[in-house]
Design an enzyme around this catalytic site. Sequence first.
Site, PDB file in Angstrom:
ATOM      1  N   ASP A  47      52.283  42.006  97.507  1.00  0.00           N
ATOM      2  CA  ASP A  47      52.893  40.948  96.691  1.00  0.00           C
ATOM      3  C   ASP A  47      52.210  39.602  96.941  1.00  0.00           C
ATOM      4  O   ASP A  47      51.885  38.872  95.999  1.00  0.00           O
ATOM      5  CB  ASP A  47      54.377  40.792  97.031  1.00  0.00           C
ATOM      6  CG  ASP A  47      55.182  42.035  96.735  1.00  0.00           C
ATOM      7  OD1 ASP A  47      55.925  42.042  95.764  1.00  0.00           O
ATOM      8  OD2 ASP A  47      55.045  43.017  97.493  1.00  0.00           O
ATOM      9  N   THR A 135      58.666  46.551  93.461  1.00  0.00           N
ATOM     10  CA  THR A 135      58.118  46.710  94.821  1.00  0.00           C
ATOM     11  C   THR A 135      58.520  48.066  95.424  1.00  0.00           C
ATOM     12  O   THR A 135      57.750  48.684  96.149  1.00  0.00           O
ATOM     13  CB  THR A 135      58.614  45.572  95.741  1.00  0.00           C
ATOM     14  OG1 THR A 135      58.569  44.367  95.000  1.00  0.00           O
ATOM     15  CG2 THR A 135      57.747  45.427  96.960  1.00  0.00           C
TER      16      THR A 135
HETATM   17  N1  LIG Z   1      71.193  43.775  91.298  1.00  0.00           N
HETATM   18  C1  LIG Z   1      70.086  43.747  90.554  1.00  0.00           C
HETATM   19  N2  LIG Z   1      70.170  43.959  89.227  1.00  0.00           N
HETATM   20  C2  LIG Z   1      69.089  43.935  88.444  1.00  0.00           C
HETATM   21  N3  LIG Z   1      67.838  43.707  88.917  1.00  0.00           N
HETATM   22  C3  LIG Z   1      67.699  43.482  90.232  1.00  0.00           C
HETATM   23  C4  LIG Z   1      68.797  43.481  91.112  1.00  0.00           C
HETATM   24  N4  LIG Z   1      68.314  43.210  92.350  1.00  0.00           N
HETATM   25  C5  LIG Z   1      66.977  43.044  92.245  1.00  0.00           C
HETATM   26  N5  LIG Z   1      66.598  43.192  90.961  1.00  0.00           N
HETATM   27  C6  LIG Z   1      65.284  43.050  90.367  1.00  0.00           C
HETATM   28  O1  LIG Z   1      64.891  44.297  89.879  1.00  0.00           O
HETATM   29  C7  LIG Z   1      63.482  44.421  89.995  1.00  0.00           C
HETATM   30  C8  LIG Z   1      63.129  45.865  90.078  1.00  0.00           C
HETATM   31  O2  LIG Z   1      63.722  46.456  88.970  1.00  0.00           O
HETATM   32  P1  LIG Z   1      63.424  47.915  88.616  1.00  0.00           P
HETATM   33  O3  LIG Z   1      64.012  48.201  87.290  1.00  0.00           O
HETATM   34  O4  LIG Z   1      61.968  48.137  88.809  1.00  0.00           O
HETATM   35  O5  LIG Z   1      64.255  48.653  89.718  1.00  0.00           O
HETATM   36  S1  LIG Z   1      64.000  50.036  90.277  1.00  0.00           S
HETATM   37  O6  LIG Z   1      62.916  49.958  91.265  1.00  0.00           O
HETATM   38  O7  LIG Z   1      63.701  50.963  89.188  1.00  0.00           O
HETATM   39  O8  LIG Z   1      65.254  50.349  90.886  1.00  0.00           O
HETATM   40  C9  LIG Z   1      63.155  43.671  91.227  1.00  0.00           C
HETATM   41  O9  LIG Z   1      61.876  43.159  91.055  1.00  0.00           O
HETATM   42  P2  LIG Z   1      60.774  43.216  92.240  1.00  0.00           P
HETATM   43  O10 LIG Z   1      61.406  42.500  93.424  1.00  0.00           O
HETATM   44  O11 LIG Z   1      59.609  42.483  91.685  1.00  0.00           O
HETATM   45  O12 LIG Z   1      60.527  44.668  92.495  1.00  0.00           O
HETATM   46  C10 LIG Z   1      64.221  42.577  91.302  1.00  0.00           C
HETATM   47  O13 LIG Z   1      63.759  41.352  90.821  1.00  0.00           O
HETATM   48 MG   LIG Z   2      57.979  41.336  92.622  1.00  0.00          MG
END
Ligand SMILES: Nc1ncnc2c1ncn2[C@@H]1O[C@H](COP(=O)(O)OS(=O)(=O)O)[C@@H](OP(=O)(O)O)[C@H]1O
Ligand SMILES: [Mg+2]
Length: 345
Positions: A47, A135
Amino acid sequence: MLAISKLRSIAIKAVQQACIACVEIQSHLVNEETINKKDKSPVTVGDYTVQALVIESLLSSTQALGESEYSIVAEEDADTLAEQPDVQNKVLEYFNRYNASKPIDASRLSELLDKGKIKNPTTKRWWTLDPIDGTLGFLRRDQYAVALALMEDNKPILGILGCPSLPIASNTPNDKGCILIAQKGAGSFIRHIERDDEQPIHVSTQSDSSQAIFTESYVSRGFGHELNSKISKNLGVTRDPLRIDSQCKYAMVARGDSDIYLRLTELAYKECIWDHAAGHIIVEEAGGQVFDFQGKPLDYSVGRKLDNNIGIVCSNSNLYPALKESIKKSIDFKPHHYTFTLIFE
Ligand SMILES: Nc1ncnc2c1ncn2[C@@H]1O[C@H](COP(=O)(O)OS(=O)(=O)O)[C@@H](OP(=O)(O)O)[C@H]1O
Ligand SMILES: [Mg+2]
């Protein structure tokens, strides 16, 4: 102001380099290189390296053309990294390998990362970047994306999604690594990470909701999967949903491999702008619809989060009206949007 077509090439170059770095870093990733941010989400060497590389690339390319600096709103900042000297050294090592002609030190690294820290952009045009979106998928060696969008007057006008692990087409599962590109009014395109030719992409024309393919997050946060299954049942969907990390979900809808992507996990959660801006314009320019759960356009004008929106509804155009009806049947939003209940038959 620079022509958008120039910025399009500059943004593709930055994302392409970032994707190559991601693939290499992922192949060397060990657990020590994962640290916890305050919100406990894993942040990796990847990242930070990618955020610094993309910011440096955007700054140097635009500066070389005499353009003044655009604001950048990005996910990471230097604070947590400075507490982890080993991780910081690793990031510097990778950065300087990819940027060998202009090596930097730890203080310049912090400066580059912190350019993304601002709360509100101060320029008419600004970038928003998620260096590694998904991530968890990156750590699982599954799907993730480098997501970059250029905003003008707080609306996306360029979107670039680098998807290093996503096959370029569903019928060539082993040919992985693609970049999706959209420019306002000029359509959406896909190219291979290692090739220059671009092909136009379009959302599906599916209008039979029983055959619709839903996509949702890999991990169910809050009531996410439960709500989606309620909505898809009310729509008459019969097929199992796809579960994919990151904005690769938008990519799947934009190129017609999926028809609908829904995202609402808990009412209190406000979506980060960098998790949506690039995917949003890519789907719209491919002919699809992106709104929130109340049918409102996404509002990128209020800082780092979509504070004025509730969840995300992304769909091909044919299914969107029926999807809206099904959402109405599935969720009862209370006045002032403070609460809602799932409606069970
Ligand atoms: N509670 C909640 N609700 C919705 N979204 C959230 C939540 N918590 C975190 N995030 C954000 O979700 C990003 C990852 O989403 P994804 O759809 O890729 O999730 S997953 O990995 O399939 O579970 C993730 O992005 P990255 O940190 O860049 O991976 C977060 O920004
Ligand atoms: Mg990210």
